[in-house]
Design a protein around this motif. Structure first.
Motif, PDB file in Angstrom:
ATOM      1  N   UNK A  87      35.729  33.449  37.906  1.00 12.99           N
ATOM      2  CA  UNK A  87      34.673  33.264  38.234  1.00 12.99           C
ATOM      3  C   UNK A  87      33.950  34.354  39.569  1.00 12.99           C
ATOM      4  N   UNK A  88      33.892  35.925  38.807  1.00 17.60           N
ATOM      5  CA  UNK A  88      33.457  36.278  39.984  1.00 17.60           C
ATOM      6  C   UNK A  88      32.535  37.715  39.854  1.00 17.60           C
ATOM      7  N   UNK A  89      31.067  37.457  40.894  1.00 16.24           N
ATOM      8  CA  UNK A  89      30.149  38.240  40.044  1.00 16.24           C
ATOM      9  C   UNK A  89      30.200  39.649  40.288  1.00 16.24           C
ATOM     10  N   UNK A  90      31.198  40.301  40.274  1.00 13.74           N
ATOM     11  CA  UNK A  90      31.664  41.686  40.247  1.00 13.74           C
ATOM     12  C   UNK A  90      32.535  41.591  38.987  1.00 13.74           C
ATOM     13  N   UNK A  91      33.453  41.136  38.875  1.00 13.85           N
ATOM     14  CA  UNK A  91      33.962  41.389  37.676  1.00 13.85           C
ATOM     15  C   UNK A  91      32.312  40.773  36.384  1.00 13.85           C
ATOM     16  N   UNK A 155      37.163  51.224  39.412  1.00 11.70           N
ATOM     17  CA  UNK A 155      37.445  50.031  40.287  1.00 11.70           C
ATOM     18  C   UNK A 155      38.861  49.570  39.039  1.00 11.70           C
ATOM     19  N   UNK A 156      38.544  50.535  38.311  1.00 14.71           N
ATOM     20  CA  UNK A 156      40.156  50.298  37.552  1.00 14.71           C
ATOM     21  C   UNK A 156      41.367  50.408  38.845  1.00 14.71           C
ATOM     22  N   UNK A 157      41.298  51.972  38.634  1.00  9.39           N
ATOM     23  CA  UNK A 157      42.453  52.516  39.720  1.00  9.39           C
ATOM     24  C   UNK A 157      42.600  50.918  41.235  1.00  9.39           C
ATOM     25  N   UNK A 158      41.449  50.436  41.980  1.00  9.61           N
ATOM     26  CA  UNK A 158      41.598  49.950  42.923  1.00  9.61           C
ATOM     27  C   UNK A 158      42.614  48.547  42.679  1.00  9.61           C
ATOM     28  N   UNK A 159      41.739  47.801  41.679  1.00  7.43           N
ATOM     29  CA  UNK A 159      42.113  46.299  41.143  1.00  7.43           C
ATOM     30  C   UNK A 159      44.361  46.965  40.639  1.00  7.43           C
ATOM     31  N   UNK A 160      44.328  47.688  40.114  1.00 10.94           N
ATOM     32  CA  UNK A 160      45.759  48.205  39.238  1.00 10.94           C
ATOM     33  C   UNK A 160      46.600  48.944  41.365  1.00 10.94           C
ATOM     34  N   UNK A 161      45.502  49.265  41.907  1.00 14.28           N
ATOM     35  CA  UNK A 161      46.949  49.580  43.201  1.00 14.28           C
ATOM     36  C   UNK A 161      46.474  48.024  43.932  1.00 14.28           C
ATOM     37  N   UNK A 162      45.740  47.035  43.931  1.00 11.07           N
ATOM     38  CA  UNK A 162      45.847  45.219  44.905  1.00 11.07           C
ATOM     39  C   UNK A 162      46.729  45.114  43.898  1.00 11.07           C
ATOM     40  N   UNK A 163      47.392  45.695  43.093  1.00 12.57           N
ATOM     41  CA  UNK A 163      48.033  44.224  41.997  1.00 12.57           C
ATOM     42  C   UNK A 163      49.704  45.042  42.380  1.00 12.57           C
ATOM     43  N   UNK A 202      43.972  43.030  50.339  1.00  9.38           N
ATOM     44  CA  UNK A 202      43.532  42.199  51.080  1.00  9.38           C
ATOM     45  C   UNK A 202      42.356  42.081  50.671  1.00  9.38           C
ATOM     46  N   UNK A 203      40.840  43.000  50.425  1.00 10.45           N
ATOM     47  CA  UNK A 203      39.701  43.529  50.050  1.00 10.45           C
ATOM     48  C   UNK A 203      39.945  42.541  48.503  1.00 10.45           C
ATOM     49  N   UNK A 204      40.586  43.194  47.588  1.00  6.65           N
ATOM     50  CA  UNK A 204      40.895  42.308  46.708  1.00  6.65           C
ATOM     51  C   UNK A 204      40.964  40.919  46.242  1.00  6.65           C
ATOM     52  N   UNK A 205      42.108  39.738  47.357  1.00  3.41           N
ATOM     53  CA  UNK A 205      42.361  38.596  47.354  1.00  3.41           C
ATOM     54  C   UNK A 205      40.727  38.045  48.402  1.00  3.41           C
ATOM     55  N   UNK A 206      40.135  38.969  48.779  1.00  6.86           N
ATOM     56  CA  UNK A 206      38.548  38.261  49.621  1.00  6.86           C
ATOM     57  C   UNK A 206      38.120  37.902  49.152  1.00  6.86           C
ATOM     58  N   UNK A 207      37.836  39.089  48.072  1.00 10.68           N
ATOM     59  CA  UNK A 207      36.236  38.852  46.631  1.00 10.68           C
ATOM     60  C   UNK A 207      37.029  38.528  45.742  1.00 10.68           C
ATOM     61  N   UNK A 208      37.699  37.738  45.656  1.00 10.35           N
ATOM     62  CA  UNK A 208      38.398  36.905  44.492  1.00 10.35           C
ATOM     63  C   UNK A 208      38.845  37.394  43.474  1.00 10.35           C
ATOM     64  N   UNK A 209      39.132  38.763  43.791  1.00 12.62           N
ATOM     65  CA  UNK A 209      39.535  39.389  42.225  1.00 12.62           C
ATOM     66  C   UNK A 209      41.216  38.928  42.159  1.00 12.62           C
TER      67      UNK A 209
END
Length: 212
Positions: A87-91, A155-163, A202-209
């Motif tokens: 439940x996230x604005x960015x998604x 954004x896709x690369x960012x998410x995968x890196x964050x994972x 850390x950014x991904x967790x802070x943004x609820x991603x």
């Protein structure tokens, strides 16, 4: 009454089974194919040509965003309904930019899923009640670097890196060269003003991603 044919993409077999039963208890909806990841979703779409795709976003290998992009590159008229824990604005913003018609979350009531499928099948947008406040924000948006500065691929690369995925993992998942992924990583770090994957996480967790 014509039957709405659905492809259901979620990596949890129990979740798929539960929602298959729910949908097939109606008179006008039938699940004709299932997928456990983004690659299977794309292959299933091409093979079965469903009226609606119900797509989870977080799946192993190619995720929901990758599958959406591939499916819509194949068929611009594809009708896709996101069904996610996020439940996230960015998604929501990213999903709408990718051309999906609907977005509901996994805490929605069962009836909402059925209503959403019927509406999306008619080519009409459907945003779940719990996401409505983000639509309001989207109309008068605050600045968000993740939403506003990263391209869809970044954004896709960012998410995968964050994972925790490596550059080589991401290259294989997104069907890119490691060099191209490296360029995207450099751009992401520059745009978000970070220097490491740990900071991206850390950014991904802070943004609820991502879950902490």
């Amino acid at each position: 009454m014509s039957t709405i044919q659905v492809l259901l993409a979620d990596d949890h077999e129990v979740v798929r089974a539960g929602y298959r039963r729910l949908l097939e208890n109606t008179l006008d909806i039938r699940v004709i194919a299932e997928a456990a990841d983004g690659d299977e979703a794309y292959i299933g779409y091409v093979k079965n040509q469903p009226d609606v795709v119900i797509m989870d976003l977080s799946m192993p290998g190619m995720d929901g965003f990758g599958a959406i992009r591939k499916i819509r590159a194949y068929d611009k008229k594809a009708r896709i309904l996101i069904f996610s824990v996020y439940e996230n604005e960015i998604f929501l913003s990213r999903a709408l930019e990718e051309g999906v018609l609907g977005y509901i979350t996994k805490r929605s009531a069962a009836k909402v899923m059925i209503d959403a499928v019927r509406q999306v099948a008619q080519g009409k947008p459907f945003i779940g009640q719990e996401m409505q406040s983000y639509l309001v924000n989207k109309k008068s948006p605050s600045v968000n670097p993740l939403r506003d500065s990263l391209s869809p691929r970044e954004f896709e690369v960012f998410l995968l890196l964050a994972q925790g995925r490596t550059v080589n993992d991401i290259a294989e998942i997104l069907n890119l060269s490691p060099k191209t992924v490296g360029h995207h990583y450099t751009h992401v770090k520059s745009k978000l003003k970070v220097s490491s994957v740990a900071e991206l996480t850390r950014i991904a967790i802070r943004e609820g991603l991502l879950e902490p």
